[in-house]
Write a protein that holds these residues in place. Structure first.
Motif, PDB file in Angstrom:
ATOM      1  N   ASP A 151       0.811  -1.215   0.000  1.00  0.00           N
ATOM      2  CA  ASP A 151       0.000   0.000   0.000  1.00  0.00           C
ATOM      3  C   ASP A 151       0.843   1.264   0.000  1.00  0.00           C
ATOM      4  O   ASP A 151       0.524   2.233  -0.679  1.00  0.00           O
ATOM      5  CB  ASP A 151      -0.946   0.006   1.214  1.00  0.00           C
ATOM      6  CG  ASP A 151      -1.993  -1.091   1.119  1.00  0.00           C
ATOM      7  OD1 ASP A 151      -2.223  -1.610   0.018  1.00  0.00           O
ATOM      8  OD2 ASP A 151      -2.583  -1.429   2.166  1.00  0.00           O
ATOM      9  N   VAL A 152       1.915   1.266   0.804  1.00  0.00           N
ATOM     10  CA  VAL A 152       2.794   2.435   0.875  1.00  0.00           C
ATOM     11  C   VAL A 152       4.237   1.961   0.746  1.00  0.00           C
ATOM     12  O   VAL A 152       4.712   1.182   1.574  1.00  0.00           O
ATOM     13  CB  VAL A 152       2.621   3.216   2.197  1.00  0.00           C
ATOM     14  CG1 VAL A 152       3.539   4.442   2.219  1.00  0.00           C
ATOM     15  CG2 VAL A 152       1.175   3.629   2.411  1.00  0.00           C
ATOM     16  N   THR A 165       1.900   5.827  -2.585  1.00  0.00           N
ATOM     17  CA  THR A 165       0.869   4.801  -2.742  1.00  0.00           C
ATOM     18  C   THR A 165       0.833   4.454  -4.228  1.00  0.00           C
ATOM     19  O   THR A 165       1.609   4.994  -5.026  1.00  0.00           O
ATOM     20  CB  THR A 165      -0.503   5.332  -2.303  1.00  0.00           C
ATOM     21  OG1 THR A 165      -0.861   6.417  -3.185  1.00  0.00           O
ATOM     22  CG2 THR A 165      -0.483   5.828  -0.860  1.00  0.00           C
TER      23      THR A 165
END
Length: 199
Positions: free
Chosen positions: A31-32, A49
């Motif tokens: 996700d990150v 992201t």
């Protein structure tokens, strides 16, 4: 004091991390992604992201605190995965070398909201080498009396440099505050005044 890892242990750790990074990306659970880069302003934390760059943090802002905020607000699935940020790192390097006047990387403003988004929109339109007062930003953002709120929005800008809050100065022309420190702000303004783009 713990003994240092052997070169083989370091190599294995790096290999395992690369495998983890690749598998997380393939499974869609990265996700990150983040990495750090060296710059004339010191170490910068870059995070993105799948939408775009979500955070740039100066060393004095505490990289660990920035990662904690990302884990709390965006997703707990945060992993050092430099490849996703290669484009951002390259554009920052070109900017610091005086060969870039703006950034083309996509930006994710998940960490901003409300009036701050209006301020960030105004900041993105302040030209390279130009400045605008806090009052001028407030007026362009549609709230002429919100000068203090503009200062807060600049201080909490999640993606400084890419969204150039360093171009906002006091009405008397003095630099004012900056997340990277006043000296960093002066350096950026001087860099933009003296840049030889394209040469």
């Amino acid at each position: 004091m713990e003994p240092a890892d052997s070169p083989l242990e370091e190599h294995l750790r790096g290999h395992l991390h690369a495998v983890l990074e690749r598998r997380a990306a393939q499974a869609g659970v990265l996700d990150v992604a983040y990495r750090t880069v060296d710059s004339p302003l010191g170490s910068l934390l870059l995070a993105a992201t799948e939408v775009g760059v979500v955070r740039i943090a100066f060393e004095r802002q505490d990289h660990d605190a920035a990662l904690d905020e990302l884990a709390r607000v965006v997703s707990p699935r945060v992993l050092r995965a430099p490849a996703r940020l290669d484009g951002t790192a390259r554009e920052l390097e070109e900017y610091f070398e005086g060969h870039r006047t703006g950034f083309d990387v996509p930006v994710d403003l998940t960490l901003a909201g409300g009036f701050r988004l209006a301020v960030l929109d105004v900041l993105r339109r302040i030209g390279f080498g130009a400045t605008l007062s806090y009052a001028g930003v407030a007026e362009r953002a549609g709230s002429p009396r919100a000068v203090r709120a503009v200062g807060t929005a600049c201080a909490r800008n999640p993606v400084p440099l890419v969204v150039p809050c360093h171009r906002v100065v006091r009405s008397d022309g003095s630099v004012g505050e900056y997340a990277g420190g006043p000296q960093a702000k002066r350096l950026l303004l001087a860099l933009e005044r003296g840049a030889k783009v394209g040469g």
